[in-house]
Design a protein around this motif. Structure first.
Motif, mmCIF file in Angstrom:
data_model
loop_
_atom_site.group_PDB
_atom_site.id
_atom_site.type_symbol
_atom_site.label_atom_id
_atom_site.label_comp_id
_atom_site.label_asym_id
_atom_site.label_seq_id
_atom_site.Cartn_x
_atom_site.Cartn_y
_atom_site.Cartn_z
ATOM 1 N N LEU A 10 -24.571 -23.018 -2.980
ATOM 2 C CA LEU A 10 -25.280 -22.153 -3.916
ATOM 3 C C LEU A 10 -25.107 -22.649 -5.350
ATOM 4 N N ASP A 11 -23.923 -23.127 -5.689
ATOM 5 C CA ASP A 11 -23.691 -23.691 -7.023
ATOM 6 C C ASP A 11 -24.569 -24.915 -7.264
ATOM 7 N N LYS A 12 -24.720 -25.761 -6.249
ATOM 8 C CA LYS A 12 -25.579 -26.946 -6.378
ATOM 9 C C LYS A 12 -27.031 -26.537 -6.593
ATOM 10 N N LEU A 13 -27.467 -25.526 -5.870
ATOM 11 C CA LEU A 13 -28.836 -25.034 -6.063
ATOM 12 C C LEU A 13 -29.023 -24.474 -7.464
ATOM 13 N N ALA A 14 -28.058 -23.690 -7.917
ATOM 14 C CA ALA A 14 -28.158 -23.101 -9.254
ATOM 15 C C ALA A 14 -28.198 -24.191 -10.325
ATOM 16 N N ALA A 15 -27.359 -25.198 -10.172
ATOM 17 C CA ALA A 15 -27.355 -26.299 -11.136
ATOM 18 C C ALA A 15 -28.687 -27.041 -11.107
ATOM 19 N N ALA A 16 -29.217 -27.277 -9.923
ATOM 20 C CA ALA A 16 -30.497 -27.975 -9.806
ATOM 21 C C ALA A 16 -31.640 -27.131 -10.365
ATOM 22 N N ALA A 17 -31.553 -25.817 -10.220
ATOM 23 C CA ALA A 17 -32.594 -24.923 -10.731
ATOM 24 C C ALA A 17 -32.659 -24.968 -12.245
ATOM 25 N N GLU A 18 -31.526 -25.172 -12.874
ATOM 26 C CA GLU A 18 -31.472 -25.144 -14.335
ATOM 27 C C GLU A 18 -31.621 -26.518 -14.972
ATOM 28 N N MET A 19 -31.786 -27.556 -14.149
ATOM 29 C CA MET A 19 -31.934 -28.910 -14.685
ATOM 30 C C MET A 19 -33.228 -29.018 -15.481
ATOM 31 N N SER A 20 -33.157 -29.679 -16.560
ATOM 32 C CA SER A 20 -34.362 -30.009 -17.337
ATOM 33 C C SER A 20 -34.113 -31.338 -18.024
ATOM 34 N N GLY A 21 -33.740 -32.295 -17.209
ATOM 35 C CA GLY A 21 -33.375 -33.607 -17.721
ATOM 36 C C GLY A 21 -34.576 -34.462 -18.054
#
Length: 93
Positions: A10-21
């Motif tokens: 779930l943490d990986k999903l949350a981090a990926a959801a907030e990516m804007s690289g």
């Protein structure tokens, strides 16, 4: 093992959801990989509601949509965790 990995997934999903690289394709790949991994793990243990929700989430392409879906997945992860904890308590008694 599944229970221990739920929070990590779930943490990986949350981090990926907030990516804007700088690389949108890398952001997309990170989201799809995290969702796909959680979906497969959930299917492997019969957590069908979580697997189905994650399968739907895997198809999302919009960052805001992804952030919104995390809350729903968090509820399903909590339900799966509670179920596993109950099984472990019964098994240990």
């Amino acid at each position: 093992l599944f229970r221990q990995q739920l929070a990590v997934s779930l943490d990986k999903l949350a981090a990926a959801a907030e990516m804007s690289g700088d690389d949108p394709s890398a952001d997309e790949r990170a989201w799809k990989e995290a969702a796909h991994t959680l979906k497969g793990s959930a299917r492997g243990v019969g957590a069908w509601a979580l697997a189905d929700a994650t399968a739907d989430a895997e198809l999302l392409t919009s960052g805001p949509d992804r952030v919104a879906v995390i809350a729903g997945l968090d509820v399903l992860v909590g339900a799966a965790t509670s179920f596993i904890d109950e099984l472990l308590e019964d098994w240990q008694s």
